[in-house]
Design an enzyme around this catalytic site. Structure first.
Site, short mmCIF file in Angstrom:
data_model
loop_
_atom_site.label_atom_id
_atom_site.label_comp_id
_atom_site.label_asym_id
_atom_site.label_seq_id
_atom_site.Cartn_x
_atom_site.Cartn_y
_atom_site.Cartn_z
N ASP A 9 0.86 -1.17 0.00
CA ASP A 9 0.00 0.00 0.00
C ASP A 9 0.91 1.23 0.00
O ASP A 9 2.05 1.17 0.47
CB ASP A 9 -0.89 -0.03 1.25
CG ASP A 9 -1.62 1.28 1.47
OD1 ASP A 9 -2.32 1.72 0.55
OD2 ASP A 9 -1.46 1.86 2.56
N TYR A 11 -0.10 5.05 0.72
CA TYR A 11 -0.33 6.12 1.70
C TYR A 11 -0.50 5.56 3.12
O TYR A 11 -1.40 4.76 3.38
CB TYR A 11 -1.56 6.93 1.32
CG TYR A 11 -1.42 7.58 -0.04
CD1 TYR A 11 -0.49 8.60 -0.26
CD2 TYR A 11 -2.22 7.17 -1.10
CE1 TYR A 11 -0.37 9.19 -1.51
CE2 TYR A 11 -2.09 7.76 -2.36
CZ TYR A 11 -1.16 8.77 -2.55
OH TYR A 11 -1.03 9.35 -3.79
N ARG A 40 -7.09 13.54 6.54
CA ARG A 40 -6.93 12.11 6.25
C ARG A 40 -8.23 11.35 6.53
O ARG A 40 -8.64 10.48 5.75
CB ARG A 40 -5.78 11.54 7.08
CG ARG A 40 -5.58 10.04 6.95
CD ARG A 40 -5.26 9.61 5.54
NE ARG A 40 -4.81 8.21 5.50
CZ ARG A 40 -4.66 7.52 4.38
NH1 ARG A 40 -4.93 8.07 3.20
NH2 ARG A 40 -4.25 6.26 4.42
N SER A 115 -2.58 0.90 -4.89
CA SER A 115 -2.96 2.09 -4.15
C SER A 115 -4.27 2.70 -4.61
O SER A 115 -4.65 2.58 -5.78
CB SER A 115 -1.84 3.15 -4.29
OG SER A 115 -2.21 4.38 -3.70
N ASN A 116 -4.93 3.38 -3.67
CA ASN A 116 -6.08 4.22 -4.01
C ASN A 116 -5.67 5.44 -4.83
O ASN A 116 -6.51 6.08 -5.46
CB ASN A 116 -6.76 4.72 -2.73
CG ASN A 116 -7.77 3.74 -2.17
OD1 ASN A 116 -8.25 2.85 -2.87
ND2 ASN A 116 -8.10 3.90 -0.90
#
Length: 213
Positions: A9, A11, A40, A115-116
């Protein structure tokens, strides 16, 4: 089980999202950490809600809107210059101290990011860091955010290996649960010593840092 591919991942796992705190503090003295944390929180909440509603937008849009929402919630004025500067911080986030050595050890044959993040954020971030991966996979390809199963399937399709041969490393428990539910071997990097969330799933290993991989 041995893994052929190790995915990370981005972040919160490789890059510290709260490295934006110094810029936040410069904009709003005494409130930098609060802004960073709320930013966040709203960023993650938006990804989950947008996935449920099937209202995908790129992560860069989610991140900008989350910043606007966080400032509005706190009653803070956010001008265009501040917004531009804070969004630019996401392209040069600091890596965690344990990242460089862990990736140099090459604990799997191939490595990647899942990742997003949208490509407009991930590509400059990876380039700035100097880190090397065999693939950088973005949810933008399937237009839904983690922990949707279609996201984890991206890695199976890209690397051409069974999901049981893929390891996944994340510091976000909700992501660890999503990857475990999909069928990956999951390593939860629990730097803060947090309790596991009640989601009916547990990672294969809980580590204090990437150095333990």
């Amino acid at each position: 089980m041995a893994t052929d591919v190790l995915l990370y991942d981005a972040y919160g796992t490789l890059w510290d999202v709260h490295s934006v705190m110094q810029r936040c503090e410069a904009c709003w003295p005494g409130k930098g950490m609060q802004v960073s944390q709320l930013w966040r929180t709203k960023q993650l909440e938006a990804t989950w809600l947008r996935s449920l509603m099937r209202r995908y937008v790129p992560f860069s849009t989610v991140t900008r809107e989350a910043l606007e929402s966080a400032c509005e919630s706190m009653g803070l004025i956010l001008d265009e210059s501040q917004k531009h500067g804070l969004m630019a911080e996401y392209l040069t986030l600091a890596t965690f101290p344990d990242v460089a050595d862990a990736l140099m050890r090459k604990v799997a044959g191939r490595t990647g990011i899942l990742s997003n993040g949208s490509p407009d954020m991930l590509e400059p971030l990876v380039k700035h860091s100097g880190l090397k991966f065999d693939a950088v996979l973005s949810v933008d390809e399937v237009k839904v955010f983690k922990p949707a199963p279609r996201v984890y399937q991206l890695a199976v399709d890209r690397f051409g290996v069974p999901k049981e041969r893929i390891g996944f490393v994340t510091s976000n428990f909700w992501d660890a649960a999503g990857a475990k539910s999909f069928g990956f071997t999951v390593y939860w990097i629990n730097r803060a010593g947090l309790p596991a969330e009640r989601l009916g799933l547990q990672p294969d290993r809980v580590l204090k840092s990437l150095a333990e991989l």
